[in-house]
Design an enzyme around this catalytic site. Sequence first.
Site, short mmCIF file in Angstrom:
data_model
loop_
_atom_site.label_atom_id
_atom_site.label_comp_id
_atom_site.label_asym_id
_atom_site.label_seq_id
_atom_site.Cartn_x
_atom_site.Cartn_y
_atom_site.Cartn_z
N LYS A 1 80.50 33.26 117.82
CA LYS A 1 80.57 31.86 117.92
C LYS A 1 79.86 31.42 119.27
CE LYS A 1 85.58 31.89 117.15
NZ LYS A 1 85.86 33.29 116.99
N MET B 1 82.97 32.08 130.97
CA MET B 1 82.49 30.89 130.35
C MET B 1 82.57 29.59 130.99
SD MET B 1 84.91 32.02 126.84
CE MET B 1 86.45 32.55 127.95
N ASP C 1 81.46 40.13 116.88
CA ASP C 1 81.27 38.90 117.50
C ASP C 1 79.56 38.79 117.94
OD1 ASP C 1 83.71 37.74 117.32
OD2 ASP C 1 84.41 38.47 119.23
#
Length: 258
Positions: free
Chosen positions: A57, A171, A35
């Site tokens: 991402k 997040m 990631d």
Amino acid sequence: MGGKVFLVGAGPGDPELMTVKGMRCLQQADVILYDRLVNPELLDFAKEGAQLVYCGKLPQYHTMKQETINHFLVKYAKKGLQVVRLKGGDPFVFGRGGEEAEECARCDVPFEIVPGITAGIAASAYAGIPVTHRGLSKSFAFITGHQVSDEAAEHQWYHLANAVDTICVYMGVSHLSTITKHLIQNGKSAQTPIALVHWGTLRDQRTVIGTLETIEARVKEAAISNPSMIIIGEVVHLHNKLNWFEKEIAPNLPVVHG
């Protein structure tokens, strides 16, 4: 030996926080799907010839869709390869590791889960903020900032505001205003301390402190963005006393970002 998938938590950023088992899996892997927030230093431990596949991402942009990642995990394992899915933090804490394990189970692919240190604990600790403290916090909750616009989750804000001592939000930077508003509207004092820890456990770690009422302006002034962990609760008061990392260690470390 038949193919197998290892869902490995790489930890929050500091490569020394990778577990011994996770490192062993990494060193033995034929294929590593990693990631964006995985420290690139960890990839140096891959064996010669290992295939490295980037699955990173960004907010609002996915380099590789989750369905594609799932497909590759199964595809490589069914070729008889040892596959490591290297994920920032812990695979089962907002990492979609459960979805990937489900796909392996559905396709009869053997798999193991190798837990990692999640940012909610690590970034807090590196900022000198214990998520629990006998005198200040007997409970904590991990939530994702992505849920703030989810109408089905509206009722959760009352419980978070009134029944949890420390709240760690993943997040959540782009939703900071909504998060603070929800908590205040549901009974949390506007003077509740809050911290944002940017690039937690890495050299560029910065911590911004405020209250639910003032933090948005302070974050804007400090130009704090993702990746950042949000910590809310009385334990944030301990930052000034326990801030061991940013004062003494971080300035001496090399800059390495995923």
